[in-house]
Design an enzyme around this catalytic site. Structure first.
Site, short mmCIF file in Angstrom:
data_model
loop_
_atom_site.label_atom_id
_atom_site.label_comp_id
_atom_site.label_asym_id
_atom_site.label_seq_id
_atom_site.Cartn_x
_atom_site.Cartn_y
_atom_site.Cartn_z
N LYS A 295 3.81 -6.99 4.06
CA LYS A 295 3.56 -5.60 3.71
C LYS A 295 3.28 -4.84 5.00
O LYS A 295 2.74 -5.39 5.97
CB LYS A 295 2.41 -5.45 2.72
CG LYS A 295 1.02 -5.80 3.20
CD LYS A 295 0.31 -4.74 4.02
CE LYS A 295 0.33 -3.40 3.30
NZ LYS A 295 -0.20 -2.34 4.22
N GLU B 190 6.79 4.68 7.66
CA GLU B 190 6.51 5.94 6.97
C GLU B 190 7.26 7.13 7.56
O GLU B 190 7.13 7.46 8.73
CB GLU B 190 5.00 6.20 7.01
CG GLU B 190 4.28 5.24 6.08
CD GLU B 190 2.81 5.10 6.41
OE1 GLU B 190 2.43 5.42 7.53
OE2 GLU B 190 2.07 4.65 5.53
N THR C 125 1.75 -8.61 12.40
CA THR C 125 2.00 -7.28 11.87
C THR C 125 1.55 -7.20 10.42
O THR C 125 2.12 -7.86 9.57
CB THR C 125 3.50 -6.93 11.94
OG1 THR C 125 3.91 -6.93 13.30
CG2 THR C 125 3.74 -5.55 11.36
N SER D 103 -5.06 0.52 6.47
CA SER D 103 -4.74 -0.63 7.28
C SER D 103 -3.97 -1.65 6.45
O SER D 103 -4.12 -1.73 5.26
CB SER D 103 -6.04 -1.26 7.77
OG SER D 103 -5.76 -2.44 8.48
N ASN E 7 1.15 9.62 6.47
CA ASN E 7 0.00 8.95 7.05
C ASN E 7 -1.34 9.62 6.76
O ASN E 7 -2.37 9.14 7.17
CB ASN E 7 0.17 8.83 8.58
CG ASN E 7 0.88 7.55 8.96
OD1 ASN E 7 0.24 6.52 9.12
ND2 ASN E 7 2.19 7.61 9.06
N THR F 89 0.87 -1.18 0.00
CA THR F 89 0.00 0.00 0.00
C THR F 89 0.90 1.23 0.00
O THR F 89 1.34 1.68 -1.04
CB THR F 89 -0.96 -0.01 1.20
OG1 THR F 89 -0.24 -0.22 2.41
CG2 THR F 89 -2.02 -1.09 1.04
#
EC number: 2.3.1.35
Length: 406
Positions: A191, A282, A202, A406, A401, A164
């Site tokens: 991922k 991120e 996770t 998710s 973010n 993602t």
């Protein structure tokens, strides 16, 4: 032999190679573009276990708000079998009610029909935006396309398809031998680049092995491996609704490794993947390993290290290249771990900046220019230890973010 991380190009076509989940014999995979992502990139992945064994185990998020695929897969794998896993990015299918669960069921049924399987043996994983229904016409078209291109060298394609906000795919492979000299492999893909504060897992992880082990052995090994890897990966204190880790065994190699050896190999793969998740967190500019030593219990060691990992003050200090050990002590002090405040030592990147709960060596001696940062907290309360892996909190985190899911 150690688990080796493997990565491929982040863009473009022609992604192939016997890596990750297709390194063990008996597995085929695919990763295709179905139009779920605005980018037009791969967004549907399929992993098929061709057997002869179909043994499987899985662990899932502890978040009480669990996505529809988690609810489906938790039940589907309860018999210790999984023939295939269908995964999509571009939509989490979380908080989507009855329609969302029906869509998960339909996805499993479509996959099963095309592969000649039972829907109850197909696990489903989704990742992406929470609170939006999946475009089922695109998804089911992607399922058909994935079935058509299944290959035993498409592990990298599948790893790309589950990304993602990840900037790189995450894969790892381990090779070992059993007491009879038979070689077996363990492969994995993952991922995740945010919402990394799990309970049991996770983000999305698929693990494969060609070892011949029954489902109970896989379950025991998976829980042991995740407990010291994914469970100790804590990027931002946020737990996803979709976290899933699946382990499937084909049995092709005929190898039957001892439980301790298989757990060690599986743990190496999981640790490699977990550390790749942290590195790709991120906006992060530092990968931080926080180790508590000489704790009274393992739980105390983990609690103390996790408290520091979740301290925004500590994480922003590291981003600013400031070895602020006071923020380490203040975080540890909020826990119920056994220690005497005037006996704690803190060492950052090899420099003991805090000694006996007070001033240690000059903090100016700490070099925080490298990406890797090690923090050791010595509680002088026992003999147990634990490490939590996290990252710093940078100015890029909020930007990255803003559209995270998710």
């Amino acid at each position: 032999m150690s688990a080796e991380p493997t990565t491929g190009p982040t863009t473009g076509g022609g992604i192939s190679g016997i890596t990750g989940i297709t390194a063990p014999a008996g597995f085929r995979a695919a990763g295709v573009a179905a139009g779920l992502k605005d980018s037009g990139g791969r967004d549907v992945a399929l992993v098929v276990n061709d057997g002869p064994s179909k043994a499987a185990a899985a662990v899932f998020t502890r978040n009480r708000v669990a996505a529809a695929p988690v609810l489906w897969s938790r039940q589907a794998v309860s018999d210790g079998r999984a023939d295939a896993v269908i995964l999509n990015s571009g939509g989490a299918n979380a908080c989507t009610g009855t329609e969302g669960f029906r869509n998960t069921h339909t996805t499993a049924e479509q996959t099963a029909e095309l592969l000649g399987l039972s829907a109850s043996d197909v696990l489903v994983c989704s990742t992406g935006l929470i609170g939006a229904q999946l475009p089922m016409d695109k998804l089911l078209s992607g399922v058909r396309a994935a079935v058509d291109v299944l290959s035993d060298d498409a592990g990298a394609d599948a790893a790309h398809a589950i990304m993602t906000t990840d900037t790189v795919p995450k894969q790892a492979v381990f090779a070992g031998t059993d007491s009879a000299g038979r070689t077996y492999r363990i492969g994995g893909m993952a991922k995740g680049a945010g919402m990394l504060a799990p309970g049991l897992a996770t983000m999305l992880v698929v693990l494969t092995t060609d070892a011949d082990l029954p489902a109970p052995a896989l379950d025991s090994a998976l829980r042991a491996a995740t407990a010291v890897t994914f469970d100790r990966t804590d990027s931002d204190g946020c737990m996803s609704t979709n976290d899933t880790v699946i382990l499937m065994a084909s049995g092709v190699s005929g190898a039957a490794p001892a439980a301790v050896d298989f757990v060690d190999g599986l743990t190496e793969v999981c640790l490699s993947l977990a550390q790749q998740l942290i590195t790709d967190a991120e906006g992060a500019s530092h990968d931080i390993a926080i180790t508590t030593v000489n704790a009274a219990t393992v739980a105390d060691a983990e609690t103390a290290a996790r408290a520091v990992a979740r301290s925004n003050l500590f994480k922003t200090a590291i981003f600013g290249n400031d070895p602020n050990w006071g923020r380490v002590l203040s975080a540890v002090g909020t826990t119920d771990a056994a220690f005497e405040p005037d006996r704690i030592d803190v060492t950052i990147n090899g420099v003991q900046v805090c000694r006996n709960g007070g001033i240690g060596d000059p903090r100016e001696n700490v070099d925080l220019a490298p990406r890797a940062v090690s923090v050791e907290i010595d509680l002088h309360a026992g003999s147990e230890s634990a490490t939590i892996w996290t990252n710093d909190l940078t100015t890029d985190y909020v930007h990255e973010n803003s559209a995270y899911s998710s």
